[in-house]
Scaffold this motif. Sequence first.
Motif, PDB file in Angstrom:
ATOM      1  N   TYR A 200     -80.505 -90.163  17.625  1.00  0.00           N
ATOM      2  CA  TYR A 200     -80.540 -91.413  16.878  1.00  0.00           C
ATOM      3  C   TYR A 200     -81.043 -92.497  17.820  1.00  0.00           C
ATOM      4  N   GLU A 255     -75.663 -89.818  13.965  1.00  0.00           N
ATOM      5  CA  GLU A 255     -75.829 -91.229  13.638  1.00  0.00           C
ATOM      6  C   GLU A 255     -74.486 -91.952  13.524  1.00  0.00           C
ATOM      7  N   ARG A 277     -82.782 -95.281  13.619  1.00  0.00           N
ATOM      8  CA  ARG A 277     -82.636 -94.234  12.604  1.00  0.00           C
ATOM      9  C   ARG A 277     -82.505 -92.885  13.290  1.00  0.00           C
ATOM     10  N   VAL A 278     -82.245 -91.874  12.505  1.00  0.00           N
ATOM     11  CA  VAL A 278     -82.294 -90.501  13.014  1.00  0.00           C
ATOM     12  C   VAL A 278     -83.745 -90.182  13.356  1.00  0.00           C
TER      13      VAL A 278
END
Length: 427
Positions: A200, A255, A277-278
Motif C-alpha cells: 500500500y 491497506e 492505494r493498494v
Amino acid sequence: MPSIVRGRVWLPGDPGFHAARRPWNLAIEQPVRAVVEAADADDISTLVRHARSAGLAITTQPNGHGATGRTDGAILLRTRRLDGVSLDPAARRARLGAGVSSGRLQAAAASHSLTGLPGSSPVVSVTGVALGGGLSWFGRAHGWVADSVTAFDIVDANGDQRTVSAGTDPDLFWALRGAGGDFAIVTSLHLQLHPAPHLYGGRTLWTAEHAPAVMDAYRQITATAPDELTVWLDLLHFPGADPMVALDTTYLGHEDEARDLLVPVDHLPPPLSDNRRVRSVTELGPITAEPTDPGAGLARGELLTAWDDAAVKTLLADPIAPLLSVQLRHLGGAFTRPSDSPHGSLTEPYALYLFGLPTDPATAEAVANRQRGLAATLPTSGRKPFTFLNPTETVADAFTEEVLARLRDIKQDHDPHHVFRANFPVR
C-alpha cells in the motif's frame, strides 16, 4: 578497438559520439577517449585486456546516473546490453545482468509476489545501486540493497571472468557491496528477493502553508513506525508553481494496517491530492514521479543524527528556493543491523536529499549555496551514503579512514595497474 569487440564503439569524431558519452546528469561534462557498448561479458574481457596492455583505464556506467566527470582519458564502458533476468521464485533468488533496471526487476518479481529493493526511480540499474550500497523503499525492512546480494559475476583486472561471493573472495565481495566499481567490472549479480504479497502506498500533497502540521504528523508516524512502513517528507517548489509539501508512503502489508498506522495524516487539513492505494511493486516510480529522462541537476545528500524541534524550525524557517526539493527519508529499522559492507550499519535515523536545477551559472551557485547553508545548520553526522555523493565529494565523505585503508589495500591487490576507474575512486 572496433575490431576487438562485437559491441558498438564510438571514437571522437564519430557520429553519435557525444550522445554516447553523455551521462544521465547533463550538468556533468564527461570527457572520454572512447565509448564501448559491450555485447556481453566476453566483450568486456577483451576490452579489459586491451586496456591493460595499452595502459588505459575503463570507467563503467550502464547509464551514468552516478557520473562525476572523472573520466578524462578513460574508455567509457556501457553495460546496458547485459540485460538478462533469471528468477528462481522458489528460492527467492534472481540473477540480473549489469544493465537491468530496477523497474525490470520489479516487473519480473511481481508475478511471484516477490520484490527486489527498489529506490525512488525505476530506471536506475540494480547493479549500480547495489555497488553503492543502495537505499530502498524497503530498506527499513531489509537493509541495504547490497545486503541482499549473494554473489557478483565479474571481469577482473586480468580480463578473467569469475564469480565472487563471501566464500570465494570475502575481501572483494565486501568492497563490491557498497564502495563502487573501482575493483572489478560486474557483469551480473545474484540477488536475494523478498516476499511482497501486499503493498500500500502513494503520495499525499498539500500547499506549503500546512508544512508545520504535516511535519508534526510525520514526526508522530516515524517515531513508532514498524519496519514495514516507510514515509518520506518532501518540500517541493516546482518552477511556475506554488510551494507544496508531500508525504510519500509505502507499506509492505494490508491497506487497513497501513491506514491505522497513518491516522495522523487523516487529522491534517484536506490535501490537494492523495493517491495512496493498494499497489503492485511495479508501481513505485510514480509515487515520487522522478524524471525518467536525462536532465541537469545539482544534488547534495546528508545523514541526520536527529529530527528534533530545532531541526524542524531550521528547515521551515525560509522557503527552500532556489531548491526544487528537500526530501527527508526515514531510515532506522534493518538499516541499523550489522552489515558486511563498507558502510556497515546505518545508525542515523534520517537521510536528507537536497536538489536543484542549475539553469545558469548564477542559479547553480545559488543552489549550491543553499544546500551548504542547510547542511551547516542541521544535525548532520558528517558522513553520507555512497549513492548520495555528488561530483564535488569523494569516498572520504562516505567511509571512515579505517574502511578507506582496507578498500585501498583491496584495490592494490586486485587492480594494481589501475585498469578500473570508478566514479568515486578509492585512491
